[in-house]
Scaffold this active site. Structure first.
Site, PDB file in Angstrom:
ATOM      1  N   LYS A 180       0.813  -1.230   0.000  1.00  0.00           N
ATOM      2  CA  LYS A 180       0.000   0.000   0.000  1.00  0.00           C
ATOM      3  C   LYS A 180       0.838   1.267   0.000  1.00  0.00           C
ATOM      4  CE  LYS A 180      -0.555  -0.243   5.041  1.00  0.00           C
ATOM      5  NZ  LYS A 180      -1.354  -0.905   6.089  1.00  0.00           N
ATOM      6  N   ARG A 189      -7.686  -1.328  17.264  1.00  0.00           N
ATOM      7  CA  ARG A 189      -8.138  -1.028  15.916  1.00  0.00           C
ATOM      8  C   ARG A 189      -9.059  -2.174  15.512  1.00  0.00           C
ATOM      9  NH1 ARG A 189      -4.168   0.432  10.899  1.00  0.00           N
ATOM     10  NH2 ARG A 189      -4.610  -1.737  10.356  1.00  0.00           N
TER      11      ARG A 189
HETATM   12  C1  LIG Z   1      -0.494  -1.762   6.671  1.00  0.00           C
HETATM   13  C2  LIG Z   1      -0.848  -3.030   7.305  1.00  0.00           C
HETATM   14  C3  LIG Z   1       0.136  -4.001   7.522  1.00  0.00           C
HETATM   15  C4  LIG Z   1       1.595  -3.749   7.221  1.00  0.00           C
HETATM   16  O1  LIG Z   1       2.119  -2.920   8.216  1.00  0.00           O
HETATM   17  P1  LIG Z   1       3.676  -2.496   8.224  1.00  0.00           P
HETATM   18  O2  LIG Z   1       3.839  -1.778   9.510  1.00  0.00           O
HETATM   19  O3  LIG Z   1       3.869  -1.613   7.037  1.00  0.00           O
HETATM   20  O4  LIG Z   1       4.460  -3.740   8.150  1.00  0.00           O
HETATM   21  C5  LIG Z   1      -0.256  -5.213   8.068  1.00  0.00           C
HETATM   22  N1  LIG Z   1      -1.545  -5.452   8.388  1.00  0.00           N
HETATM   23  C6  LIG Z   1      -2.527  -4.536   8.199  1.00  0.00           C
HETATM   24  C7  LIG Z   1      -3.913  -4.887   8.587  1.00  0.00           C
HETATM   25  C8  LIG Z   1      -2.205  -3.294   7.662  1.00  0.00           C
HETATM   26  O5  LIG Z   1      -3.164  -2.396   7.476  1.00  0.00           O
END
Ligand SMILES: *Cc1c(COP(=O)(O)O)cnc(C)c1O
Length: 350
Positions: free
Chosen positions: A36, A128
């Site tokens: 993302k 969350r």
């Molecule tokens: C963005 C995201 C990740 C990845 O997180 P990083 O800190 O970039 O490794 C993993 N799980 C969810 C649900 C996310 O939204």
């Protein structure tokens, strides 16, 4: 060359992908690479496709729609009911916490005769997404298992995102308790136990990750070469896959303290200034529309003083740079995210 420019070093990203996946395979942990932050950009996706990584993951369907891969595609933001049809078309697996949404996915999957994978999310205290770990979840699990076009692929949790909760053996054991409970109650084995994001790496490397967790979803670790519970760099990985360059449009010696009656800046913020006397000040043609000033990590003796929508104000030693010079910065995670989405920022892959 048009400026500002974000340079994306493909070899460095490749090194980061290879180094970390090799290391994680020693711990029997599969990886979902989260794309993302760079909008699943095709040159970076190609590196992922050529690697041993198991899954490609993104938070947005607008990105996943563009992803061409033979690996399973995972939607990591829990879906909107209104996008259920696209979720089952453009992803193979999604993270979920609402039984109504999962039913909508089941219906949508039935319509196009596919089976969609569900990873049921549990909130272990970060507050969350996810079913609260101490809540009654077995009803939902049984409902999912009774649906014909979704398959319970596993369970997962997300930490250090909202509440700042750091993964510890005690916290992650809550997920293992849930795994054991579901497996006993339903007589099945859950293939994927997804223990979180880049903040889980320190625990893994210290050998203290509870047995049973077999997957991580990693974005930041691959782009910035570090774990995110403590911000420790990971050996052999790069923190400068993405860099930003911008051009100086003004360089002058001026006072460091504003003159006149002081109110708020263009963003309604009260800014604190320190009087450091006369200083050499440069203005870059780069602003909050492109990247926030806190997102710029200076190299080469530059200090960032602040920014507005279209200007970033820096200071450096007198004579070090002139108008027309290009200054280079490393970026924070937020800076990479913003820069990749900013239409005025040129992207150059090297
Ligand atoms: C963005 C995201 C990740 C990845 O997180 P990083 O800190 O970039 O490794 C993993 N799980 C969810 C649900 C996310 O939204």
């Amino acid at each position: 060359m048009r400026y500002p420019v974000m340079t994306i070093d493909l070899n460095k990203y490749k090194t980061n992908i290879e180094t970390l996946t090799a290391r994680l395979s020693e711990y029997h942990t599969s990886v979902m690479v989260v794309t993302k932050v760079f909008r699943a950009s095709p040159p970076l996706l190609k590196i992922i496709n050529d690697s041993d990584v198991a899954y490609v993951a993104d938070s947005r369907l607008s990105n996943l729609k563009t992803v061409k891969t033979t690996k399973p595609k995972v939607l990591v933001r829990i879906p909107m009911i209104s996008e259920a049809k696209d979720v089952v078309r453009f992803s193979d697996i999604s993270l979920n916490s609402e039984i109504g949404t999962i039913k909508a996915l089941d219906d949508a999957a039935k319509d196009i005769r596919t089976i969609h994978g569900i990873i049921l999310m549990f909130d272990l205290g970060d507050l969350r997404e996810g079913i609260y770990y101490a809540a009654d979840y077995m009803d939902d699990v049984k409902k999912i298992m009774a649906m014909s076009h979704v398959r319970l692929e596993g369970i997962g949790c997300n930490l250090t995102c909202y509440g700042g909760v750091i993964p510890t053996p005690e916290t992650l054991m809550k997920l293992i308790v849930i795994k054991d409970h579901i497996e006993q109650e339903t007589g099945t084995t859950l293939p994927v136990i997804s223990g979180g994001n880049s903040s889980g790496l320190d625990l893994i490397f210290s050998g203290k990750q509870p047995l049973g967790i077999n997957n991580l979803r990693l974005g930041e670790a691959f782009v910035l070469g570090r774990e995110t519970a403590y911000g420790k760099p990971i050996k052999g990985m790069h923190d400068d896959v993405f860099t930003m360059r911008a051009e100086l449009i003004e360089v002058k010696d001026k006072p460091s303290y504003p003159e006149g009656l002081l109110g708020v800046n263009a963003f309604g913020e009260k800014v604190h200034f320190e009087d450091q006397g006369i200083m050499t000040r440069g203005i870059l043609a780069l602003g909050r529309q492109d990247v926030g000033c806190d997102d710029l990590i200076p190299i080469d003796g530059i200090t960032v003083l602040g920014c507005s929508s279209d200007h970033t104000i820096v200071t450096f030693e007198k004579g070090a740079y002139q108008v027309g010079d290009i200054l280079e910065f490393k970026l924070t995670y937020g800076g990479i995210l913003r820069g990749m989405h900013a239409s005025d920022v040129e992207k150059v892959y090297v």
